[in-house]
Scaffold this motif. Structure first.
Motif, PDB file in Angstrom:
ATOM      1  N   ASN A  50     -63.460 -31.898 -41.974  1.00  0.00           N
ATOM      2  CA  ASN A  50     -62.746 -31.199 -43.047  1.00  0.00           C
ATOM      3  C   ASN A  50     -62.800 -31.987 -44.350  1.00  0.00           C
ATOM      4  O   ASN A  50     -61.949 -31.849 -45.215  1.00  0.00           O
ATOM      5  CB  ASN A  50     -61.295 -30.929 -42.636  1.00  0.00           C
ATOM      6  CG  ASN A  50     -60.675 -29.830 -43.464  1.00  0.00           C
ATOM      7  OD1 ASN A  50     -61.377 -28.938 -43.937  1.00  0.00           O
ATOM      8  ND2 ASN A  50     -59.379 -29.891 -43.682  1.00  0.00           N
TER       9      ASN A  50
ATOM     10  N   LEU B 153     -63.195 -24.756 -55.693  1.00  0.00           N
ATOM     11  CA  LEU B 153     -63.683 -24.520 -54.333  1.00  0.00           C
ATOM     12  C   LEU B 153     -63.388 -23.102 -53.869  1.00  0.00           C
ATOM     13  O   LEU B 153     -64.263 -22.398 -53.390  1.00  0.00           O
ATOM     14  CB  LEU B 153     -63.026 -25.509 -53.360  1.00  0.00           C
ATOM     15  CG  LEU B 153     -63.537 -26.943 -53.391  1.00  0.00           C
ATOM     16  CD1 LEU B 153     -62.732 -27.805 -52.431  1.00  0.00           C
ATOM     17  CD2 LEU B 153     -65.015 -26.991 -53.000  1.00  0.00           C
TER      18      LEU B 153
ATOM     19  N   LEU C 212     -66.601 -24.849 -49.228  1.00  0.00           N
ATOM     20  CA  LEU C 212     -65.562 -25.814 -49.586  1.00  0.00           C
ATOM     21  C   LEU C 212     -66.138 -27.219 -49.699  1.00  0.00           C
ATOM     22  O   LEU C 212     -65.400 -28.202 -49.710  1.00  0.00           O
ATOM     23  CB  LEU C 212     -64.427 -25.787 -48.554  1.00  0.00           C
ATOM     24  CG  LEU C 212     -63.716 -24.440 -48.385  1.00  0.00           C
ATOM     25  CD1 LEU C 212     -62.563 -24.564 -47.409  1.00  0.00           C
ATOM     26  CD2 LEU C 212     -63.208 -23.921 -49.721  1.00  0.00           C
TER      27      LEU C 212
ATOM     28  N   ARG D  97     -67.998 -28.849 -47.518  1.00  0.00           N
ATOM     29  CA  ARG D  97     -68.026 -29.597 -46.268  1.00  0.00           C
ATOM     30  C   ARG D  97     -69.451 -29.641 -45.728  1.00  0.00           C
ATOM     31  O   ARG D  97     -70.196 -28.667 -45.863  1.00  0.00           O
ATOM     32  CB  ARG D  97     -67.082 -28.949 -45.246  1.00  0.00           C
ATOM     33  CG  ARG D  97     -65.651 -28.961 -45.709  1.00  0.00           C
ATOM     34  CD  ARG D  97     -64.735 -28.246 -44.741  1.00  0.00           C
ATOM     35  NE  ARG D  97     -65.021 -26.813 -44.668  1.00  0.00           N
ATOM     36  CZ  ARG D  97     -64.168 -25.929 -44.148  1.00  0.00           C
ATOM     37  NH1 ARG D  97     -63.018 -26.326 -43.659  1.00  0.00           N
ATOM     38  NH2 ARG D  97     -64.482 -24.652 -44.101  1.00  0.00           N
TER      39      ARG D  97
ATOM     40  N   VAL E  35     -58.205 -26.018 -47.764  1.00  0.00           N
ATOM     41  CA  VAL E  35     -58.230 -26.994 -48.860  1.00  0.00           C
ATOM     42  C   VAL E  35     -56.858 -27.647 -49.010  1.00  0.00           C
ATOM     43  O   VAL E  35     -56.744 -28.867 -49.155  1.00  0.00           O
ATOM     44  CB  VAL E  35     -58.657 -26.316 -50.181  1.00  0.00           C
ATOM     45  CG1 VAL E  35     -58.591 -27.303 -51.324  1.00  0.00           C
ATOM     46  CG2 VAL E  35     -60.068 -25.771 -50.059  1.00  0.00           C
TER      47      VAL E  35
ATOM     48  N   THR F 211     -74.216 -27.599 -47.405  1.00  0.00           N
ATOM     49  CA  THR F 211     -72.757 -27.651 -47.380  1.00  0.00           C
ATOM     50  C   THR F 211     -72.202 -26.236 -47.456  1.00  0.00           C
ATOM     51  O   THR F 211     -72.891 -25.315 -47.879  1.00  0.00           O
ATOM     52  CB  THR F 211     -72.199 -28.441 -48.586  1.00  0.00           C
ATOM     53  OG1 THR F 211     -72.653 -27.814 -49.782  1.00  0.00           O
ATOM     54  CG2 THR F 211     -72.659 -29.886 -48.566  1.00  0.00           C
TER      55      THR F 211
ATOM     56  N   ASP G 254     -59.405 -20.046 -46.632  1.00  0.00           N
ATOM     57  CA  ASP G 254     -60.064 -21.129 -47.373  1.00  0.00           C
ATOM     58  C   ASP G 254     -59.036 -21.946 -48.138  1.00  0.00           C
ATOM     59  O   ASP G 254     -59.073 -23.178 -48.144  1.00  0.00           O
ATOM     60  CB  ASP G 254     -61.071 -20.559 -48.381  1.00  0.00           C
ATOM     61  CG  ASP G 254     -62.379 -20.164 -47.727  1.00  0.00           C
ATOM     62  OD1 ASP G 254     -62.562 -20.496 -46.541  1.00  0.00           O
ATOM     63  OD2 ASP G 254     -63.207 -19.528 -48.396  1.00  0.00           O
TER      64      ASP G 254
ATOM     65  N   GLN H 142     -63.904 -32.540 -47.854  1.00  0.00           N
ATOM     66  CA  GLN H 142     -64.382 -31.609 -48.877  1.00  0.00           C
ATOM     67  C   GLN H 142     -64.898 -32.355 -50.099  1.00  0.00           C
ATOM     68  O   GLN H 142     -64.168 -33.097 -50.729  1.00  0.00           O
ATOM     69  CB  GLN H 142     -63.249 -30.658 -49.272  1.00  0.00           C
ATOM     70  CG  GLN H 142     -62.825 -29.790 -48.100  1.00  0.00           C
ATOM     71  CD  GLN H 142     -61.423 -29.268 -48.246  1.00  0.00           C
ATOM     72  OE1 GLN H 142     -60.759 -29.511 -49.244  1.00  0.00           O
ATOM     73  NE2 GLN H 142     -60.950 -28.558 -47.241  1.00  0.00           N
TER      74      GLN H 142
ATOM     75  N   ALA I 229     -70.289 -28.389 -53.268  1.00  0.00           N
ATOM     76  CA  ALA I 229     -70.070 -27.106 -52.592  1.00  0.00           C
ATOM     77  C   ALA I 229     -71.320 -26.224 -52.644  1.00  0.00           C
ATOM     78  O   ALA I 229     -72.015 -26.182 -53.656  1.00  0.00           O
ATOM     79  CB  ALA I 229     -68.887 -26.380 -53.228  1.00  0.00           C
TER      80      ALA I 229
END
Lengths: 294, 523
Positions: free
Chosen positions: A60, B318, A82, A84, B385, A79, B381, A62, A67
């Motif tokens: 997780n 994001l 987010l 990842r 985050v 990726t 999402d 980020q 992104a």
């Protein structure tokens, strides 16, 4: 023939377990489909065991600036939206899905075997009642049954485990029962009964070994379907919860931005496909090996 | 081929097919985009602009009674078939529609509207004041119990003054009354109508056929009261349950307009030839809220620690891919212009400070929380985050994604200790004060209760002085930033796309209110 194997296995006249395993493995590698399947399975097993040591990023973690990046030397699988690392998530997800599917299969096989043995051996009312109950469970499509159960249990790891057990126990029980029905009237079972052995001893010491070949094949087959089921539930959003790197869940999430970052969908989906096909080819090989032994 | 290997092949094939099906279903709308047709003539549109057919993709409608519609698609259909008394334009300003002009008494309690003399229902009956009176009396009748009863409870009387004039009398002043009259449900229906399945409106389009769950086909109304309007000859509303399927239909030219795009869909369509994309700011937003009436949220330091722990810019980049506006933990967004106060300082992004504040609040070893998230829009999402950002400050957040009907069902969302809720866009901010944040409000999901807040909300909701009103809203934002129970990470934009042939398309914050009267399609 089956009972010969079982009988000789119980008397220990055959080669040791280690030697048998080695020979089985060699036979698995004798044909290319099962060789491929076994290799894939071993590889995934290795990844599941060692994943945390060679995944370059956290599941997780980020990285905002990275992104939706296409695969590069830094991010092998690209990726996700987010930021990842998809490679790390696929690698770390292997443990989740294999342990969940494996554990679920194990419990389903243990439970199904016990019930199948008892039901087949005792027959009569118990057998009738249990089998009709299992029939009613089997009448429902597995996924529908799973959704129904998850609707009541609420989504979590344990619920998914429970679902695998409930869905696959009846199938295993039926397979075991069918073997028991052919074996229970054989002379060696009769002999054990005459000698006054306990029910448990007759079931597990005398009859169980005969079911092992069929059981091994069934278990590996169930395992491959369990992987598929876990992934499907994740995809439907009722299984393992985000942000777990569950392969099915990753496919579900990636679906919403697939135009921008298709790799975030293809790699976990490919992992599911590869794992399922690998285990399946292996189980076919296993069947061939065991039949040859018989 | 022996029996075993035949079975092997069959099984492997079967499994491959299964996995392929899985992959395919996963890809959904991902099938390779069919290049949309090049726009006919790249230069100025053809001279004959009127006519043409617009095919619009939206989700299927269920309700056809204007008083009961709620989905964007239902409002979109109703807005084409019926007329509002007054309308709200894309800049959030009141515009005349059936009412040509109006006057307000000095005490702000009496509104007199003059109606157009040219409007008539599709069955030929002229539209008069008694239809307007019937419409609003129906909407505010407690016995009928529509969603609008509360909204119009401040109306004491509605009277027709002749055939083309209507007088509304209010109990107390309401600076937003014109916006209330333009509520999504306030479409004028024919006097006495109780069955709405024949779509007998006065609007720019008449319904030719309605096939539930498939489509509605409409023709331009020949007798529409505004001459030269609508410009289209036909409007077809085609139903899609899935936006990504609608996007593919746009790419293949099967439909001309798609609404309610996600940020990724918008971004990928933006890059495609033959497609025009639209973005309008709205005041729709996700609320991350911690209940203020029970631990740990009863200590305002906890939510303040969260505010310091999150990185708003990162969330915005994001989750929203930079589309929309960054939020300031109040429901009053930049769309409200004068009411919006950007100068009130937010707590700085400071992870160490957040950690310390959390420790001060009694959680030196961190705090375990379960975040309930409806499976809608990009909320999962957002949750992912938030989880990773909050973790740095010592919050251990477990995410529970639930189907929307589970989250909202049985009013469970009002009880959830920690959750994310979606709020729609409204033309003015008072709605959020009245139903979401004042003591005991109907949907006060965070169970927030603050006397000073309530006092300011009262001023904002009744004052006829715009300056006093703005001052009250600024004070409200100060209170919410200082001790409020909610985090508003961002405001959603409204995103849509059409083919290049579509012109004069003005997307509204609430897409159902998009005006098709001006739209043209070059053939």
């Amino acid at each position: 023939m089956l009972e010969d194997v079982a009988a000789s296995a119980s008397t220990g006249a055959f080669p040791t377990q280690g030697q048998r395993l080695w020979r089985a493995l060699r036979q698995l590698y004798a044909q290319s489909p099962s060789a491929f399947g076994t290799t894939v399975f071993m590889l995934f097993l290795l990844i599941a065991l060692l994943g945390p040591w060679f995944a370059p990023y956290g599941s997780n973690q980020q990285i905002v600036a990275d992104a939706r990046q296409a695969p590069t030397a830094v991010h092998w699988f690209g990726t996700d939206n987010l930021g990842r690392d998809v490679f790390s998530r696929v690698v770390l997800g292997a443990r989740d899905i294999l342990s969940l599917a494996g554990l679920g299969t194990l419990v389903a096989v243990a439970l199904g075997t016990s019930l199948g043995l008892i039901s087949g051996y005792l027959g009569r009312f118990f057998d009738e009642a249990l089998m009709r109950f299992f029939d009613s469970l089997l009448a429902m499509p597995a996924l529908l049954l799973a959704l129904l159960l998850l609707g009541t249990l609420g989504p979590s790891r344990n619920s998914v485990l429970m679902v695998i057990v409930v869905v696959y126990t009846p199938i295993v029980a039926r397979v075991v029962r069918s073997v028991v029905l052919t074996v229970k009237s054989k002379a060696f079972v009769e002999a054990a009964r005459v000698q006054g052995e306990s029910l448990a001893a007759i079931l597990f010491r005398e009859i169980l070994p005969s079911t092992l070949p069929a059981l091994a094949v069934e278990a590996s087959l169930r395992f491959s379907y369990a992987i598929f089921l876990v992934a499907s539930l994740g995809f439907l959003g009722v299984g393992v919860q985000p942000p777990s790197p569950d392969w099915g869940l990753m496919v579900k999430e990636a679906r919403s931005y697939v135009d921008q970052a298709p790799w975030a969908l293809y790699f976990p989906a490919g992992a599911i496909a590869l794992a399922v096909i690998g285990v399946n080819l292996m189980s076919d090989g296993l069947k061939r090996v065991l039949q040859a032994e018989g | 081929m022996n029996r075993l290997s035949t079975r092997l092949v069959v099984r492997t094939l079967g499994l491959s097919l299964l996995t392929a099906a899985f992959l395919l279903s996963a890809c959904g709308g991902a099938a390779s985009p069919v290049p949309s047709q090049p726009p006919a003539g790249t230069g100025a549109p053809a001279a004959s602009m009127s006519g043409g057919t617009l095919n619009v993709a939206v989700k299927a409608i269920v309700n056809v009674d204007p008083a009961q519609i709620s989905a964007d698609s239902e409002i979109l259909v109703a807005n084409a078939v019926y007329d509002y008394l007054v309308d709200v334009d894309a800049n959030n300003k009141i515009q005349p529609r059936l009412a040509t002009d109006w006057t307000v008494s000095d005490d702000g309690l009496t509104y007199t509207f003059n109606l157009t003399h040219d409007a008539s229902f599709h069955d030929g009956t002229p539209l008069t004041a008694k239809d307007v009176v019937y419409t609003f009396n129906r909407l505010r009748d407690p016995d009928l119990g529509f969603a609008t009863v509360d909204l119009y409870s401040n109306i004491s009387d509605i009277q027709a003054d002749g055939d083309y004039s209507v007088v509304f009398t209010l109990k107390t002043t309401n600076p937003f009354f014109l916006f209330d009259l333009s509520d999504n449900h306030a479409l004028v229906v024919k006097d006495g109508t109780t069955d709405f399945t024949d779509f007998n409106g006065s609007g720019p389009f008449t319904v030719v056929s309605y096939t539930p769950e498939d489509r509605i086909e409409m023709d331009a109304s020949s007798g529409y009261f505004q001459s030269g309007s609508p410009k289209l000859a036909h409007l077809n509303i085609v139903f899609f349950q899935d936006t990504s399927a609608a996007v593919d239909a746009l790419r293949s030219g099967d439909v001309d307009a798609v609404f309610g795009l996600s940020a990724p869909q918008y971004k990928s369509l933006q890059a495609e030839a033959g497609v025009q994309t639209y973005l309008t700011s709205t005041n729709a937003f996700p609320v991350v809220r911690l209940r203020a009436d029970q631990p740990p949220g009863d200590d305002p330091r906890v939510i303040k620690a969260m505010r310091m722990a999150i990185d708003r810019q990162a969330i915005f980049d994001l989750v929203q891919q930079g589309l929309g506006a960054i939020g300031r933990d109040t429901p009053i967004g930049p769309m409200y212009q004068d009411f919006y106060a950007e100068d009130i300082p937010l707590p700085q992004h400071d992870v160490a400070g957040a950690k310390k504040l959390l420790a001060d609040a009694g959680y030196p070893n961190g705090l375990d929380l379960t975040l309930r998230v409806p499976d809608a829009q990009n909320f999962p999402d957002l949750a992912a985050v938030l989880k990773s950002q909050l973790a740095e400050a010592g919050f251990n957040v477990e995410i529970s994604v639930e189907p929307e009907n589970v989250y909202y069902g049985n009013n469970g969302w009002l009880e959830a200790p920690f959750g994310i809720t979606g709020w729609g866009s409204r033309p003015y901010p008072q709605f959020y004060m009245d139903v979401m944040l004042t003591c005991g409000a109907k949907w006060n999901e965070s169970h927030f209760c603050d006397q000073e807040f309530d006092r300011q909300a009262e001023i904002a909701g009744t004052s006829l002085d715009p300056a006093a009103q703005a001052a009250a809203y600024h004070e409200i934002q100060k209170i919410l930033i200082e001790r409020g129970p909610i985090i508003v990470p961002f405001f959603f934009p409204q995103l849509a796309a059409t083919t290049d042939q579509v012109q004069d398309f003005n997307l509204k914050p609430f897409f159902g209110r998009t005006d098709f009267r001006t739209v043209t399609v070059s053939q």
